[in-house]
Scaffold this motif. Structure first.
Motif, mmCIF file in Angstrom:
data_model
loop_
_atom_site.group_PDB
_atom_site.id
_atom_site.type_symbol
_atom_site.label_atom_id
_atom_site.label_comp_id
_atom_site.label_asym_id
_atom_site.label_seq_id
_atom_site.Cartn_x
_atom_site.Cartn_y
_atom_site.Cartn_z
ATOM 1 N N GLY A 81 -1.624 10.485 -5.572
ATOM 2 C CA GLY A 81 -0.224 10.201 -5.273
ATOM 3 C C GLY A 81 -0.031 9.274 -4.098
ATOM 4 O O GLY A 81 -0.979 8.751 -3.509
ATOM 5 N N ALA A 82 1.252 9.071 -3.766
ATOM 6 C CA ALA A 82 1.684 8.302 -2.600
ATOM 7 C C ALA A 82 0.992 6.937 -2.521
ATOM 8 O O ALA A 82 0.897 6.224 -3.518
ATOM 9 N N LEU A 83 0.485 6.583 -1.357
ATOM 10 C CA LEU A 83 -0.098 5.260 -1.140
ATOM 11 C C LEU A 83 -1.302 5.012 -2.041
ATOM 12 O O LEU A 83 -1.482 3.903 -2.558
ATOM 13 N N THR A 84 -2.127 6.032 -2.255
ATOM 14 C CA THR A 84 -3.329 5.859 -3.072
ATOM 15 C C THR A 84 -2.969 5.513 -4.506
ATOM 16 O O THR A 84 -3.617 4.676 -5.139
ATOM 17 N N ALA A 85 -1.926 6.141 -5.029
ATOM 18 C CA ALA A 85 -1.483 5.816 -6.383
ATOM 19 C C ALA A 85 -0.949 4.392 -6.451
ATOM 20 O O ALA A 85 -1.195 3.678 -7.431
ATOM 21 N N LEU A 86 -0.231 3.953 -5.421
ATOM 22 C CA LEU A 86 0.269 2.577 -5.404
ATOM 23 C C LEU A 86 -0.888 1.584 -5.376
ATOM 24 O O LEU A 86 -0.842 0.532 -6.019
ATOM 25 N N GLU A 87 -1.935 1.925 -4.651
ATOM 26 C CA GLU A 87 -3.117 1.065 -4.635
ATOM 27 C C GLU A 87 -3.752 0.984 -6.012
ATOM 28 O O GLU A 87 -4.145 -0.091 -6.469
ATOM 29 N N MET A 88 -3.844 2.119 -6.691
ATOM 30 C CA MET A 88 -4.487 2.148 -8.006
ATOM 31 C C MET A 88 -3.655 1.443 -9.075
ATOM 32 O O MET A 88 -4.189 0.972 -10.069
ATOM 33 N N THR A 89 -2.334 1.373 -8.866
ATOM 34 C CA THR A 89 -1.472 0.713 -9.847
ATOM 35 C C THR A 89 -1.164 -0.729 -9.458
ATOM 36 O O THR A 89 -0.267 -1.351 -10.018
ATOM 37 N N GLY A 90 -1.921 -1.254 -8.495
ATOM 38 C CA GLY A 90 -1.814 -2.676 -8.183
ATOM 39 C C GLY A 90 -0.708 -3.056 -7.235
ATOM 40 O O GLY A 90 -0.304 -4.219 -7.179
ATOM 41 N N ASN A 91 -0.214 -2.093 -6.451
ATOM 42 C CA ASN A 91 0.867 -2.386 -5.520
ATOM 43 C C ASN A 91 0.388 -2.426 -4.071
ATOM 44 O O ASN A 91 1.155 -2.190 -3.152
ATOM 45 N N SER A 92 -0.871 -2.745 -3.847
ATOM 46 C CA SER A 92 -1.424 -2.622 -2.499
ATOM 47 C C SER A 92 -1.807 -3.953 -1.872
ATOM 48 O O SER A 92 -2.376 -3.977 -0.788
ATOM 49 N N HIS A 93 -1.503 -5.072 -2.506
ATOM 50 C CA HIS A 93 -2.042 -6.339 -2.017
ATOM 51 C C HIS A 93 -1.504 -6.721 -0.645
ATOM 52 O O HIS A 93 -2.123 -7.496 0.065
ATOM 53 N N TYR A 94 -0.374 -6.161 -0.237
ATOM 54 C CA TYR A 94 0.189 -6.530 1.049
ATOM 55 C C TYR A 94 0.244 -5.345 2.012
ATOM 56 O O TYR A 94 0.845 -5.436 3.074
ATOM 57 N N LEU A 95 -0.370 -4.219 1.640
ATOM 58 C CA LEU A 95 -0.287 -3.039 2.489
ATOM 59 C C LEU A 95 -1.148 -3.187 3.738
ATOM 60 O O LEU A 95 -2.212 -3.779 3.716
ATOM 61 N N ARG A 96 -0.658 -2.584 4.822
ATOM 62 C CA ARG A 96 -1.392 -2.649 6.082
ATOM 63 C C ARG A 96 -1.687 -1.261 6.632
ATOM 64 O O ARG A 96 -2.019 -1.117 7.790
ATOM 65 N N PHE A 97 -1.566 -0.232 5.797
ATOM 66 C CA PHE A 97 -1.809 1.110 6.304
ATOM 67 C C PHE A 97 -3.287 1.317 6.592
ATOM 68 O O PHE A 97 -3.705 1.334 7.519
ATOM 69 N N GLY A 98 -4.149 1.378 5.747
ATOM 70 C CA GLY A 98 -5.569 1.500 6.059
ATOM 71 C C GLY A 98 -5.968 2.833 6.643
ATOM 72 O O GLY A 98 -6.749 2.914 7.574
ATOM 73 N N THR A 99 -5.412 3.936 6.112
ATOM 74 C CA THR A 99 -5.812 5.250 6.595
ATOM 75 C C THR A 99 -7.215 5.605 6.132
ATOM 76 O O THR A 99 -7.893 6.400 6.761
ATOM 77 N N GLY A 100 -7.636 5.040 5.013
ATOM 78 C CA GLY A 100 -8.958 5.324 4.499
ATOM 79 C C GLY A 100 -9.058 6.632 3.752
ATOM 80 O O GLY A 100 -10.090 6.957 3.192
ATOM 81 N N ARG A 101 -7.972 7.419 3.700
ATOM 82 C CA ARG A 101 -8.013 8.703 3.008
ATOM 83 C C ARG A 101 -7.159 8.643 1.751
ATOM 84 O O ARG A 101 -6.106 8.004 1.720
ATOM 85 N N ALA A 102 -7.622 9.311 0.733
ATOM 86 C CA ALA A 102 -6.881 9.351 -0.528
ATOM 87 C C ALA A 102 -5.870 10.491 -0.485
ATOM 88 O O ALA A 102 -6.157 11.583 0.026
ATOM 89 N N TYR A 103 -4.708 10.249 -1.030
ATOM 90 C CA TYR A 103 -3.655 11.260 -1.068
ATOM 91 C C TYR A 103 -3.590 11.899 -2.447
ATOM 92 O O TYR A 103 -3.399 11.219 -3.450
ATOM 93 N N LEU A 104 -3.746 13.212 -2.463
ATOM 94 C CA LEU A 104 -3.655 13.996 -3.686
ATOM 95 C C LEU A 104 -2.476 14.945 -3.573
ATOM 96 O O LEU A 104 -2.233 15.522 -2.501
#
Length: 257
Positions: A81-104
């Protein structure tokens, strides 16, 4: 003396998805007994990860592989979910969070197996939440290894992200993410907003989407979305948005530095 590579073991290893875990219920369904597993582990054909879980020797299991086993074998309602899901669905090209942890995410009282927490607890952040119905707004995304994971759609994922803001995610950067979400599906977004249990999340999404002039806003039936009563302060010092009764960072209000 090592146990020979029996037919049962050969079939098991040949069918094993790379970089995943085999759980006891799955192995039992394949016809392996507790004695079989004890013998295979003692002979180093399998490696125990703790009670009820095994991996193949010399193989690295990722959190994605472990989660695939949790979803497909144990049938637990846990999704990316959350940021990790956005990354997996291709919405992360401009993100600057970089927590390194996956959100479940999962419903309340769903607990990940002890072996998962032991080996991948530092790699993931498991959020138990009643924010949204467990079946609404979910999809499947392929991992690089080729197996599917149950994942939040972008429509659900952005609400999950806003639910975690500002504690887990910066509100200004969350606003930047919303700005890029021009392909949100109105029907699904409407259903999610109506079902969402958080007044803060509903108001914050609508404000950010309106501010970004997202196309979805032209199709939402605002009268069916309950915005609750009272003010919501998301920061100590900020700018007040009267329409949505939100106190937000100054950077998120036009002309409000």
């Amino acid at each position: 003396m090592k146990v020979a590579r029996t037919d049962k073991l050969r079939l098991l290893l040949d069918a094993w998805e790379p970089h995943t875990v085999a759980t006891s219920p799955h192995l039992k369904a394949l016809g392996l007994t507790a004695q079989d597993l004890q013998n295979y582990t003692a002979s180093q054909w399998l490696v125990s990860l703790g009670r009820g879980a095994f991996k193949r020797p010399m193989e690295t299991v990722t959190w994605q592989g472990a989660l695939y086993s949790v979803q497909s074998q144990l049938k637990l309602p846990v999704h990316v979910g959350a940021l990790t899901a956005l990354e997996m669905t291709g919405n992360s090209h401009y993100l600057r969070f970089g927590t390194g942890r996956a959100y479940l995410f999962s419903p309340l009282h769903v607990v990940l197996p002890a072996w998962f927490q032991t080996y991948w607890g530092e790699a993931v952040r498991h959020m138990q939440s009643k924010l949204l119905p467990k079946e609404l707004g979910l999809t499947e995304q392929q991992t690089p290894e080729g197996y599917p994971l149950t994942t939040a759609t972008p429509e659900r994922a952005i609400l999950e992200l806003l639910h975690l803001a500002p504690k887990e995610f910066d509100l200004v950067e969350a606003g930047q993410i919303v700005e890029g979400m021009t392909s949100l599906r109105p029907k699904l977004m409407q259903s999610l907003l109506e079902a969402c249990t958080s007044v803060k999340v509903r108001r914050l999404f609508l404000y950010l989407a309106e501010r970004a002039e997202l196309p979805v806003m032209r199709h939402l039936k605002m009268e069916q979305i309950d915005l609750g009563s009272g003010d919501r302060s998301l920061v100590k010092l900020g700018r007040y948005v009267p329409k949505y009764r939100l106190l937000v960072p100054r950077e998120l209000v036009s002309g409000g530095s």
